[in-house]
Design a protein around this motif. Structure first.
Motif, PDB file in Angstrom:
ATOM      1  N   PRO A 161      -3.212  -8.647  -7.568  1.00  0.00           N
ATOM      2  CA  PRO A 161      -3.600 -10.015  -7.210  1.00  0.00           C
ATOM      3  C   PRO A 161      -2.901 -10.534  -5.951  1.00  0.00           C
ATOM      4  O   PRO A 161      -3.144 -11.649  -5.526  1.00  0.00           O
ATOM      5  CB  PRO A 161      -3.198 -10.849  -8.422  1.00  0.00           C
ATOM      6  CG  PRO A 161      -2.682  -9.928  -9.448  1.00  0.00           C
ATOM      7  CD  PRO A 161      -2.512  -8.574  -8.838  1.00  0.00           C
ATOM      8  N   TRP A 162      -2.006  -9.761  -5.341  1.00  0.00           N
ATOM      9  CA  TRP A 162      -1.271 -10.178  -4.159  1.00  0.00           C
ATOM     10  C   TRP A 162      -1.372  -9.110  -3.079  1.00  0.00           C
ATOM     11  O   TRP A 162      -1.677  -7.955  -3.361  1.00  0.00           O
ATOM     12  CB  TRP A 162       0.187 -10.456  -4.501  1.00  0.00           C
ATOM     13  CG  TRP A 162       0.843  -9.327  -5.263  1.00  0.00           C
ATOM     14  CD1 TRP A 162       0.883  -9.162  -6.618  1.00  0.00           C
ATOM     15  CD2 TRP A 162       1.487  -8.188  -4.705  1.00  0.00           C
ATOM     16  NE1 TRP A 162       1.532  -8.000  -6.950  1.00  0.00           N
ATOM     17  CE2 TRP A 162       1.912  -7.371  -5.782  1.00  0.00           C
ATOM     18  CE3 TRP A 162       1.754  -7.761  -3.421  1.00  0.00           C
ATOM     19  CZ2 TRP A 162       2.585  -6.164  -5.590  1.00  0.00           C
ATOM     20  CZ3 TRP A 162       2.426  -6.557  -3.231  1.00  0.00           C
ATOM     21  CH2 TRP A 162       2.840  -5.785  -4.312  1.00  0.00           C
ATOM     22  N   GLY A 163      -1.149  -9.518  -1.841  1.00  0.00           N
ATOM     23  CA  GLY A 163      -1.189  -8.571  -0.734  1.00  0.00           C
ATOM     24  C   GLY A 163      -1.358  -9.282   0.595  1.00  0.00           C
ATOM     25  O   GLY A 163      -1.321 -10.517   0.671  1.00  0.00           O
ATOM     26  N   ALA A 187      -3.922 -12.818   6.794  1.00  0.00           N
ATOM     27  CA  ALA A 187      -3.837 -13.633   5.583  1.00  0.00           C
ATOM     28  C   ALA A 187      -2.955 -12.928   4.564  1.00  0.00           C
ATOM     29  O   ALA A 187      -2.831 -11.700   4.579  1.00  0.00           O
ATOM     30  CB  ALA A 187      -5.228 -13.872   4.993  1.00  0.00           C
ATOM     31  N   VAL A 188      -2.345 -13.732   3.689  1.00  0.00           N
ATOM     32  CA  VAL A 188      -1.460 -13.177   2.663  1.00  0.00           C
ATOM     33  C   VAL A 188      -1.541 -14.019   1.398  1.00  0.00           C
ATOM     34  O   VAL A 188      -1.734 -15.227   1.458  1.00  0.00           O
ATOM     35  CB  VAL A 188       0.004 -13.097   3.175  1.00  0.00           C
ATOM     36  CG1 VAL A 188       0.554 -14.476   3.474  1.00  0.00           C
ATOM     37  CG2 VAL A 188       0.900 -12.369   2.204  1.00  0.00           C
ATOM     38  N   ILE A 189      -1.442 -13.341   0.255  1.00  0.00           N
ATOM     39  CA  ILE A 189      -1.278 -13.990  -1.051  1.00  0.00           C
ATOM     40  C   ILE A 189      -0.014 -13.395  -1.664  1.00  0.00           C
ATOM     41  O   ILE A 189       0.090 -12.173  -1.815  1.00  0.00           O
ATOM     42  CB  ILE A 189      -2.483 -13.740  -1.988  1.00  0.00           C
ATOM     43  CG1 ILE A 189      -3.777 -14.265  -1.367  1.00  0.00           C
ATOM     44  CG2 ILE A 189      -2.245 -14.379  -3.352  1.00  0.00           C
ATOM     45  CD1 ILE A 189      -5.030 -13.927  -2.171  1.00  0.00           C
ATOM     46  N   SER A 190       0.952 -14.246  -2.008  1.00  0.00           N
ATOM     47  CA  SER A 190       2.210 -13.764  -2.577  1.00  0.00           C
ATOM     48  C   SER A 190       2.025 -13.414  -4.048  1.00  0.00           C
ATOM     49  O   SER A 190       1.020 -13.769  -4.658  1.00  0.00           O
ATOM     50  CB  SER A 190       3.310 -14.823  -2.436  1.00  0.00           C
ATOM     51  OG  SER A 190       3.122 -15.854  -3.395  1.00  0.00           O
ATOM     52  N   HIS A 191       3.020 -12.768  -4.613  1.00  0.00           N
ATOM     53  CA  HIS A 191       2.969 -12.424  -6.034  1.00  0.00           C
ATOM     54  C   HIS A 191       2.961 -13.665  -6.913  1.00  0.00           C
ATOM     55  O   HIS A 191       2.606 -13.611  -8.079  1.00  0.00           O
ATOM     56  CB  HIS A 191       4.123 -11.486  -6.402  1.00  0.00           C
ATOM     57  CG  HIS A 191       5.474 -12.110  -6.315  1.00  0.00           C
ATOM     58  ND1 HIS A 191       6.123 -12.309  -5.111  1.00  0.00           N
ATOM     59  CD2 HIS A 191       6.289 -12.597  -7.269  1.00  0.00           C
ATOM     60  CE1 HIS A 191       7.284 -12.886  -5.335  1.00  0.00           C
ATOM     61  NE2 HIS A 191       7.415 -13.067  -6.643  1.00  0.00           N
TER      62      HIS A 191
END
Length: 156
Positions: free
Chosen positions: A115-117, A129-133
């Motif tokens: 779910p993160w990356g 773009a980024v989504i943290s843990h």
């Protein structure tokens, strides 16, 4: 059976895929660029309309069979971009629910196994773009019309 359309629109090309809720691809069509910052709003409307209609024809479906359209569009950066693009999409998709996102989110989500990356895009322009843990999101937009569109594939 439920059907959805996904559109990835960039500075070089635009792609529409129509699929069903079991993962079958019924249409996969390409068209020209659809970044309003470089081709203008009228061209975006023309490209998206023609591409969606051609994809419907290839899939054998009608507009009323499509339950949702997700669009990842280059140039969907600031509030005024979303106002413009949502207005164009309302004309094209009429009563079909849709969502306009920056194309970086499509690319990021399509490549994740968690779910993160993070993603760094080097296409016609460049952004990341980024989504943290923890689910926190951040995006670095190209904003070519304000900052210059340096660092894309054209410059490599």
């Amino acid at each position: 059976m439920r059907y959805v359309a996904a559109i990835d629109g960039g500075g070089t090309k635009t792609r529409c895929i129509i699929g069903d809720d079991t993962g079958n691809i019924l249409a996969d069509c390409l068209a020209g660029p659809s970044n309003h910052q470089t081709v203008g709003a009228e061209q975006v409307e023309l490209v998206l309309t023609e591409l969606f209609q051609r994809s419907l024809k290839e899939s054998g479906l009608t507009e009323d069979q499509i339950e949702f359209v997700c669009l990842g569009l280059a140039g969907a950066d600031l509030e005024q971009d979303f106002i413009l693009l949502n207005g164009i999409c309302r004309k094209i998709f009429k009563n079909i629910p849709f969502k306009v996102l920056n194309d970086a989110w499509l690319i990021l989500k399509s490549g994740l196994t968690t779910p993160w990356g993070a993603v760094s895009i080097c296409g016609t322009g460049a952004n990341a773009a980024v989504i943290s843990h923890k689910g926190e999101k951040a995006i670095l937009r190209a904003l070519s019309y304000e900052l210059g569109n340096y660092g894309g594939g054209e410059y490599i």
